[in-house]
Scaffold this motif. Sequence first.
Motif, PDB file in Angstrom:
ATOM      1  N   ASP A  26     -23.832   1.393 -87.988  1.00  7.91           N
ATOM      2  CA  ASP A  26     -23.856   2.796 -87.552  1.00  7.91           C
ATOM      3  C   ASP A  26     -23.525   3.764 -88.683  1.00  7.91           C
ATOM      4  OD1 ASP A  26     -24.474   2.073 -84.959  1.00  7.91           O
ATOM      5  OD2 ASP A  26     -22.402   2.176 -84.248  1.00  7.91           O
ATOM      6  N   LEU A  27     -22.827   3.274 -89.705  1.00  5.35           N
ATOM      7  CA  LEU A  27     -22.315   4.157 -90.755  1.00  5.35           C
ATOM      8  C   LEU A  27     -23.051   4.049 -92.083  1.00  5.35           C
ATOM      9  CD1 LEU A  27     -18.505   3.634 -90.022  1.00  5.35           C
ATOM     10  CD2 LEU A  27     -19.908   5.636 -89.429  1.00  5.35           C
ATOM     11  N   VAL A  28     -24.122   3.223 -92.152  1.00  5.92           N
ATOM     12  CA  VAL A  28     -24.857   3.150 -93.418  1.00  5.92           C
ATOM     13  C   VAL A  28     -25.502   4.498 -93.689  1.00  5.92           C
ATOM     14  CG1 VAL A  28     -25.309   0.665 -93.384  1.00  5.92           C
ATOM     15  CG2 VAL A  28     -26.964   2.231 -92.368  1.00  5.92           C
ATOM     16  N   PRO A  29     -25.644   4.822 -94.952  1.00  8.61           N
ATOM     17  CA  PRO A  29     -26.270   6.108 -95.269  1.00  8.61           C
ATOM     18  C   PRO A  29     -27.752   6.113 -94.895  1.00  8.61           C
ATOM     19  CG  PRO A  29     -25.818   4.870 -97.273  1.00  8.61           C
ATOM     20  CD  PRO A  29     -25.224   4.093 -96.140  1.00  8.61           C
ATOM     21  N   GLU A  30     -28.262   7.300 -94.708  1.00  9.38           N
ATOM     22  CA  GLU A  30     -29.686   7.449 -94.414  1.00  9.38           C
ATOM     23  C   GLU A  30     -30.500   6.799 -95.529  1.00  9.38           C
ATOM     24  OE1 GLU A  30     -32.822  11.078 -93.792  1.00  9.38           O
ATOM     25  OE2 GLU A  30     -30.742  11.367 -93.143  1.00  9.38           O
ATOM     26  N   GLY A  31     -31.535   6.077 -95.139  1.00  7.24           N
ATOM     27  CA  GLY A  31     -32.376   5.401 -96.105  1.00  7.24           C
ATOM     28  C   GLY A  31     -31.996   3.944 -96.318  1.00  7.24           C
ATOM     29  N   THR A  32     -30.937   3.505 -95.686  1.00  8.10           N
ATOM     30  CA  THR A  32     -30.505   2.107 -95.759  1.00  8.10           C
ATOM     31  C   THR A  32     -30.422   1.571 -94.348  1.00  8.10           C
ATOM     32  OG1 THR A  32     -29.166   2.529 -97.737  1.00  8.10           O
ATOM     33  CG2 THR A  32     -28.633   0.550 -96.490  1.00  8.10           C
ATOM     34  N   SER A  33     -30.774   0.296 -94.178  1.00  2.98           N
ATOM     35  CA  SER A  33     -30.576  -0.324 -92.868  1.00  2.98           C
ATOM     36  C   SER A  33     -29.713  -1.563 -93.029  1.00  2.98           C
ATOM     37  CB  SER A  33     -31.915  -0.683 -92.210  1.00  2.98           C
ATOM     38  OG  SER A  33     -32.547  -1.723 -92.914  1.00  2.98           O
ATOM     39  N   LEU A  34     -28.932  -1.840 -91.994  1.00  7.10           N
ATOM     40  CA  LEU A  34     -28.098  -3.033 -91.946  1.00  7.10           C
ATOM     41  C   LEU A  34     -28.509  -3.818 -90.717  1.00  7.10           C
ATOM     42  CD1 LEU A  34     -25.702  -4.790 -92.890  1.00  7.10           C
ATOM     43  CD2 LEU A  34     -24.235  -3.343 -91.499  1.00  7.10           C
TER      44      LEU A  34
END
Length: 187
Positions: A26-34
């Motif tokens: 939920d907290l990854v920066p925009e442009g990254t996916s976890l």
Amino acid sequence: MPVILGLPGSLRRESFNGRLLAAAADLVPEGTSLDIASIRGIPLYDGDLEAAEGLPAAVRDLKDRIAAADGLLIATPEYNNSIPGVVKNAIDWLSRPPGDVARVFRGKPVAVIGATTGLGATALAQAAWLPVVRALGMQAWFGGRLGVPSARQAFDDQGRLADEQARERLRAFMADFSAFVARQTGR
């Protein structure tokens, strides 16, 4: 867009480390996916089984997911001051056959986080991962450390990371680790 694979070091469906990875997603920066994986379904390592049947499907699938990801985030519990056996067992399977280590792990950016009900914040387990990471040829990120102590109080009844200080530390950690992954992979 960098893709990070989150690997929880527990089999418990409601594990604090699985919850920590959900918060990180939920907290990854925009442009990254976890994306969050699982070690459920991986049997105890048995060389006879490997020789007779090859790699179990759960191992093959997880190997492919790690190989396809730009980075790896391990959320480790701490059992008896070290790495839990179930996740170490999974890594042992994932490193088979030895010739496949380069495809799956070599050069892969990796970070280790953890949550525990105790006060140690998985510091000893995180340190115990270093020789494993080195043996697999991964690129450990040392830009920060994140451990959540007293996890029963840090997560609410719905499993969300409710401790605001921990959330902010996790947000900063994910931003910095994501930037490291992006630099290492050119994504």
